[in-house]
Write an enzyme that holds these catalytic residues in place. Structure first.
Site, PDB file in Angstrom:
ATOM      1  N   GLU A  71       0.856  -1.191   0.000  1.00 11.26           N
ATOM      2  CA  GLU A  71       0.000   0.000   0.000  1.00 11.26           C
ATOM      3  C   GLU A  71       0.888   1.235   0.000  1.00 11.26           C
ATOM      4  OE1 GLU A  71      -1.367   1.794   3.201  1.00 11.26           O
ATOM      5  OE2 GLU A  71       0.606   1.387   3.987  1.00 11.26           O
ATOM      6  N   GLY A 144       1.372  -8.431   7.354  1.00 12.41           N
ATOM      7  CA  GLY A 144       1.051  -9.255   6.195  1.00 12.41           C
ATOM      8  C   GLY A 144       2.060  -9.120   5.084  1.00 12.41           C
ATOM      9  N   THR A 145       2.477  -7.871   4.804  1.00 14.26           N
ATOM     10  CA  THR A 145       3.392  -7.650   3.686  1.00 14.26           C
ATOM     11  C   THR A 145       4.781  -8.176   4.007  1.00 14.26           C
ATOM     12  OG1 THR A 145       2.169  -5.634   3.182  1.00 14.26           O
ATOM     13  CG2 THR A 145       4.262  -5.931   2.078  1.00 14.26           C
ATOM     14  N   ASN A 206      10.978  -5.292  18.884  1.00 17.90           N
ATOM     15  CA  ASN A 206      10.756  -3.913  19.304  1.00 17.90           C
ATOM     16  C   ASN A 206      10.826  -3.734  20.806  1.00 17.90           C
ATOM     17  OD1 ASN A 206      10.515  -2.870  16.770  1.00 17.90           O
ATOM     18  ND2 ASN A 206       8.301  -3.116  16.673  1.00 17.90           N
ATOM     19  N   ASN A 228      14.442   2.688  15.202  1.00 17.10           N
ATOM     20  CA  ASN A 228      15.076   2.436  13.906  1.00 17.10           C
ATOM     21  C   ASN A 228      16.485   2.991  13.849  1.00 17.10           C
ATOM     22  OD1 ASN A 228      12.753   1.198  13.161  1.00 17.10           O
ATOM     23  ND2 ASN A 228      11.938   2.920  12.006  1.00 17.10           N
ATOM     24  N   GLU A 254      31.578 -14.262   4.999  1.00 18.91           N
ATOM     25  CA  GLU A 254      32.320 -14.639   6.205  1.00 18.91           C
ATOM     26  C   GLU A 254      31.398 -14.769   7.409  1.00 18.91           C
ATOM     27  OE1 GLU A 254      36.065 -12.654   7.366  1.00 18.91           O
ATOM     28  OE2 GLU A 254      36.216 -12.174   5.249  1.00 18.91           O
TER      29      GLU A 254
END
Length: 450
Positions: A71, A144-145, A206, A228, A254
């Site tokens: 989306e 889902g994606t 998270n 992030n 490696e």
């Protein structure tokens, strides 16, 4: 040249991607529009940063990356964000309807329409490489994606680029915090293909990273941007040796060779030190032994599981900044004498170290302090099985009642796939148990399973 292509899938993958490319650009002095004032040799491809950026004739540096989502909203933020001129419009691929937290939509119905376009773009990036080394794949397996399209893409990459290594940075559902009810389903179904189609997967979670932000950076309410940026530091440290020159360089292959004892046992824990806010760093000296001890602390693991409950099979320490091999050897020797860090008895050495003289960069206005030296650890520990058994337990509770299963079947999945994936994970838990078991001689029949 050993190029790497990054593939960012779904909202989590894209937002982690944004943080990573922001950091790479800072580290290499690349401007928002892709120009690089310090780079005098236009069009010369032998600079080390060309593993991640390709250079156009006009001297613009373009990330070797694609961003995919089913989306448009998240990708539209990239299209209008401050780095919009960095990416080629073809690298940002978005569909019209999302996967609605449904693995089957991402993998079968909606994802199928977009996957060929993605592979086409990947092929264009690959044709642009002189010696493609492998792929970094960023996704989360709760949605889902990330789970559905993520596994579909990985499967197709295995077919098209069989010999290239694939490293996954995968965000797993947290024990307490949940963003979707069907997370356990998506994760189990997705891990089933991660098992086969990634060479190394680094598990992130998270909740663990929230705790690190709260505890070490004094951020009361961490946002995804805070998380992030921390994740991007880890990924940057892993790829430093591909993008800069250093004393002991570490190649992507490696990692595989040193971290994966058996093909299926390739899920890694990661940790990073020093995670410290600017106010505190001012008063601390953070020597090599200190940061080395810090990455072995259970509280600095980026996934919620306790390494003291398991044994280490191998670990990779990537130092950057003002570090010399002598300090590293001393620090590692100290770790080996500690009783809290236990290795399996069949892998006595277990340490792979890399050193890079490029000091860590931090995003201006970010949370992390600018430090002289840092270390990132990727470790293979049998305790990772805790992450899987937690998800499996939640999966079982729902699947026993066949709750929500009709959404998946309605999108063309078969119920058998659920049980197949679940059995695969049960086998994985068992594999971890056996690997950590005492005595290596009774495991001679390991080879039959694979």
């Amino acid at each position: 040249m050993r190029e790497i292509i990054s593939i960012h899938i779904g909202q989590a993958g894209i937002q982690v991607g944004n943080a990573c490319w922001e950091l790479y650009c800072l580290e290499h002095g690349i401007e928002h529009d892709g120009t690089m004032p310090s780079d005098s040799s236009v069009g010369v491809a032998h600079d080390a940063f060309n593993t991640f950026f390709s250079e156009t004739g006009s001297g613009k540096h373009v990330p070797r990356a694609i961003f995919v989502d089913l989306e448009p909203t998240v990708i539209d933020e990239v299209r209008t964000g401050s780095y919009r001129q960095l990416f080629h419009p073809e690298q940002l691929i978005s569909g019209k309807e999302d996967a609605a937290n449904n693995f089957a939509r991402g993998h079968y119905t909606v994802g199928k329409e977009i996957v060929d376009l993605c592979l086409d773009r990947v092929r264009k990036l690959a044709d642009n490489c002189t010696g493609l080394q492998g792929f970094l794949v960023f996704n989360a397996v709760g949605g889902g994606t990330g789970s559905g399209l993520g596994s579909l893409l990985l499967e197709r990459l295995s077919v098209d680029y069989g010999k290239k290594s694939k490293l996954g940075f995968t965000i797993y559902p947290s024990p307490q915090v949940s963003t979707a009810v069907v997370e356990p389903y998506n994760s189990v179904l997705s891990t089933h293909s991660l098992l086969e189609h990634t060479d190394v997967a680094v598990l992130l979670d998270n909740e663990a990273i929230y705790d690190i932000c709260r505890r070490s950076l004094d951020i009361e309410r961490p946002t995804y941007t805070n998380l992030n940026r921390l994740i991007s530091q880890i990924i940057s440290s892993l790829t430093t040796s591909l993008r800069f020159d250093g004393a002991i360089n570490v190649d992507v292959t490696e990692f595989q060779t040193n971290l994966v004892p058996y093909p299926r046992i390739h899920f890694m824990l990661s940790s990073y030190a020093p995670v410290i806010s600017a106010e505190k760093a001012y008063h601390e000296q953070l020597s090599v032994p200190e940061i080395t001890n810090a990455v072995f602390e259970p509280s600095s693991m980026m996934a919620k599981c306790d390494p003291r409950h398991g044994k280490y099979m191998a670990c990779c320490l990537m130092y950057r900044g003002d570090v010399v091999p002598k300090d590293v050897n001393a620090a590692v020797a100290t770790i080996k004498t500690k009783r809290t860090v236990q290795f399996v008895d069949w892998c006595p050495t277990g340490f792979k170290c890399g050193i890079n003289y490029q000091p860590p960069s931090v995003v201006p206005g970010g949370d992390l302090a600018k430090v002289q030296r840092a270390v990132c650890m990727i470790s293979n520990n049998t305790a990772v099985a805790e992450v899987f058994s937690r998800i499996d337990h939640k999966f079982d509770l729902m699947y026993a009642k066949r709750a929500f299963v009709h959404w998946y079947v309605g999108e063309g999945m078969e119920e058998g796939e659920f049980s197949e994936a679940r059995e695969d994970l049960a086998a994985l838990e068992k594999d971890y148990e056996e690997v950590g078991a005492e005595g290596a001689d009774d495991e001679g029949d390991e080879g039959d399973d694979y």
